[in-house]
Design a protein around this motif. Sequence first.
Motif, PDB file in Angstrom:
ATOM      1  N   GLN A 208       1.022  -1.271   0.066  1.00 42.35           N
ATOM      2  CA  GLN A 208      -0.087   0.082   0.215  1.00 42.35           C
ATOM      3  C   GLN A 208       0.918   1.358   0.032  1.00 42.35           C
ATOM      4  OE1 GLN A 208      -2.691  -0.185   3.455  1.00 42.35           O
ATOM      5  NE2 GLN A 208      -4.052   0.453   2.219  1.00 42.35           N
ATOM      6  N   ASP A 209       1.985   1.210   0.600  1.00 37.66           N
ATOM      7  CA  ASP A 209       2.812   2.310   0.704  1.00 37.66           C
ATOM      8  C   ASP A 209       3.773   2.404  -0.041  1.00 37.66           C
ATOM      9  OD1 ASP A 209       4.244   0.472   1.772  1.00 37.66           O
ATOM     10  OD2 ASP A 209       4.767   1.560   3.700  1.00 37.66           O
ATOM     11  N   LEU A 210       3.498   1.409  -1.156  1.00 37.35           N
ATOM     12  CA  LEU A 210       4.490   1.419  -2.300  1.00 37.35           C
ATOM     13  C   LEU A 210       5.890   0.985  -2.339  1.00 37.35           C
ATOM     14  CD1 LEU A 210       3.683   5.179  -3.788  1.00 37.35           C
ATOM     15  CD2 LEU A 210       2.359   2.818  -4.159  1.00 37.35           C
TER      16      LEU A 210
ATOM     17  N   ARG B 229       4.167   6.757  -9.260  1.00 43.74           N
ATOM     18  CA  ARG B 229       5.130   6.012  -8.281  1.00 43.74           C
ATOM     19  C   ARG B 229       4.484   4.605  -8.104  1.00 43.74           C
ATOM     20  NH1 ARG B 229       4.501   9.904  -3.141  1.00 43.74           N
ATOM     21  NH2 ARG B 229       5.265  11.873  -4.178  1.00 43.74           N
TER      22      ARG B 229
ATOM     23  N   ALA C 187      -5.683   3.046  -3.675  1.00 46.95           N
ATOM     24  CA  ALA C 187      -6.058   3.887  -2.510  1.00 46.95           C
ATOM     25  C   ALA C 187      -5.047   5.027  -2.543  1.00 46.95           C
ATOM     26  CB  ALA C 187      -5.882   3.084  -1.102  1.00 46.95           C
ATOM     27  N   ALA C 188      -5.271   6.189  -2.028  1.00 45.07           N
ATOM     28  CA  ALA C 188      -4.499   7.296  -2.127  1.00 45.07           C
ATOM     29  C   ALA C 188      -4.085   7.965  -3.452  1.00 45.07           C
ATOM     30  CB  ALA C 188      -3.353   6.987  -1.357  1.00 45.07           C
TER      31      ALA C 188
ATOM     32  N   VAL D  68      -8.797  10.151  -8.991  1.00 43.09           N
ATOM     33  CA  VAL D  68      -9.428   9.433  -9.875  1.00 43.09           C
ATOM     34  C   VAL D  68      -8.715   8.946 -11.238  1.00 43.09           C
ATOM     35  CG1 VAL D  68     -11.720   9.161 -11.301  1.00 43.09           C
ATOM     36  CG2 VAL D  68     -11.572  10.246  -8.942  1.00 43.09           C
TER      37      VAL D  68
ATOM     38  N   GLN E 118      -6.261   6.819 -10.484  1.00 44.10           N
ATOM     39  CA  GLN E 118      -6.707   5.217 -10.333  1.00 44.10           C
ATOM     40  C   GLN E 118      -7.079   4.377 -11.472  1.00 44.10           C
ATOM     41  OE1 GLN E 118     -10.055   5.966  -8.035  1.00 44.10           O
ATOM     42  NE2 GLN E 118      -8.847   6.341  -6.278  1.00 44.10           N
TER      43      GLN E 118
END
Lengths: 262, 349
Positions: free
Chosen positions: A95-97, A162, A185-186, A189, A192
């Motif tokens: 999630q935090d890459l 990223r 997430a984060a 649009v 995404q």
Amino acid sequence: MSPPSPVAQRQPVLAARGIHQRFGGVHALRGIDLELFPGEVLALVGDNGAGKSTLLKILSGNNRPTSGEVLVEGRAHEFKNPAEASAAGIATVYQDLALALDLDVVENMFLGREVSVRGAGRLTGHLDRALMAKRTREALDRVHIRIPDIEARCVDLSGGQRQAVAIARAVTWCDKVLLLDEPTAALGVEQQQEVLNLITSIRERLDLAIVLVSHQLSHVLEVADRIAVLRQGRIVRVFDRDEATSSSLVAAITGLTEGDEE
Amino acid sequence: MNLKGQPIKTSEAVSNVSNTPGRVRAATIADRVGPFWTLGVLVLIIAIFGVVTPNFLSQGAWIATTVATTQILILALGQTFVIATGGIDLSVGAVLGMSGMVGGLTMATLMAAGLPSGATIAIGFAAGIAAGTAAGVINGLVITKMKVTPLITTLGMLGIATGVGYLIGGGQQIATIPSDITTIGFTNLFGWIPLPVLVAAVLAVIAWYYLTKTRFGRRALAIGSSAESAKRAGINTDAHLIRIYALAGGLAGVAGMLLVARLSAASPTAGDGSELHSIAAVVIGGTSLFGGRASIAGTVIGAVIIAVLQTGLVVAAVDPFWQYVAIGVVLIVAVWADQQRSKLLARKR
């Protein structure tokens, strides 16, 4: 309960059998059985605390299950850490890459796998920047990711870029399974959508199996071949893409009956 | 962010992502302008001292300044790597003093045993540098294996090394060492380049090479940028951190022995306060205290600024105790300026 998969004849590339996970008094996973086939995107959905992240942590080698086993191409593995999962062909995009934002794209692509020049430079670990840059461009091109400047620090990239770099890195170093933890997430649009397109592109171009954990049901419906619904540590239903609708997913996630539809 | 209005999962990981860009993005720009403005500050300080006290531009002041730079710079090179990983080493000054005492005791013992002075000095240097490295390894082990923060670990080591330094000499200096050692401390190449300065310059070039061109340096920055990312990428972050603290300790040993060569004696208080100098030099040079970005060129400029302040104030006949005040102020101003710049740029974005 789950309908026959279109790829059921093939051997699953990744399988979970009877996975239980307890944290003290909390029984987070209560017997997970799951199969993943090459070339498919399997989404894991569920409410907060349903066990999606816990399951993903087991598959990625971050946690060890209390009981049960993980099989890669039919062989049981006990991953002690993510590096072992990675060696078995399973890569994870967190999630935090998991990027080092102060480093540039090339350095991140080769983080932990830096290439040294030949000859005397080997002794000092002198980096072969040219070779790493070339391979980075190839890796990005392979999944049609456009990053204007691969010498740019990742902090100067957009969130979507990223995420693309993180995914490109994962597919460069794994050959079997790609685990994506909330990849949209984060993000804005537009970004995404870029990431969803990237997932589709990887599915079409590379013979990888993808596990996608997401809260966003519209995204799941857009890219997943099958959707597994977790509730209270169990997989309560696996939908094929064609039979799943937003409302049927919500019903399965919440456990509330959905009028007469079932 | 989420069209369905469902809460986005808030792990600490997510908040990391949303918090960092402003700071680090600004830092990227600060990186490009950083060395230039510090160089400007340096020129300005030299000009002011030159005008106020013309003696400051003499050969004597030059030698004094460059030698002072040597000690600060050698400590600051190690400190740069430590801070690049997001850590800090408060023990380098005390380790400098302790290393000098270990080297001094070794030389005094060997000389008393009748060993030729060349061999005595060589073994003394090796012992001093080994002692500094050992202290660094202990720092690294405590930080990575016992999970004590770098601040507290190295503060503890500051106390330990100070105590060991005093214990070795019973609180006294050790001066019974071969007088030939001053050859190392006082040789000036072409009259203008003291040998210790040449050593420091060579070490700075090597440090620059390792930081910018090699796996070692990139991994240090990766750990400082995100230790978790580095770990997930398969980097043995514990081993790397231990190496880096060992490097900082070893360099403190080198600085300690060069100082012994300059003073012809080992003093347990030789390094007192120089951890402050080294940290100030690194921060002035634009290396981020948060880790992830570092500049050896900046550290060199920072070390020269501190040294110029020290000798300049002496030449200007200012009470030497004002040096501490001046350097403390400079450190705070440097950190403050860096934060302001980051904030400004973060707002623009």
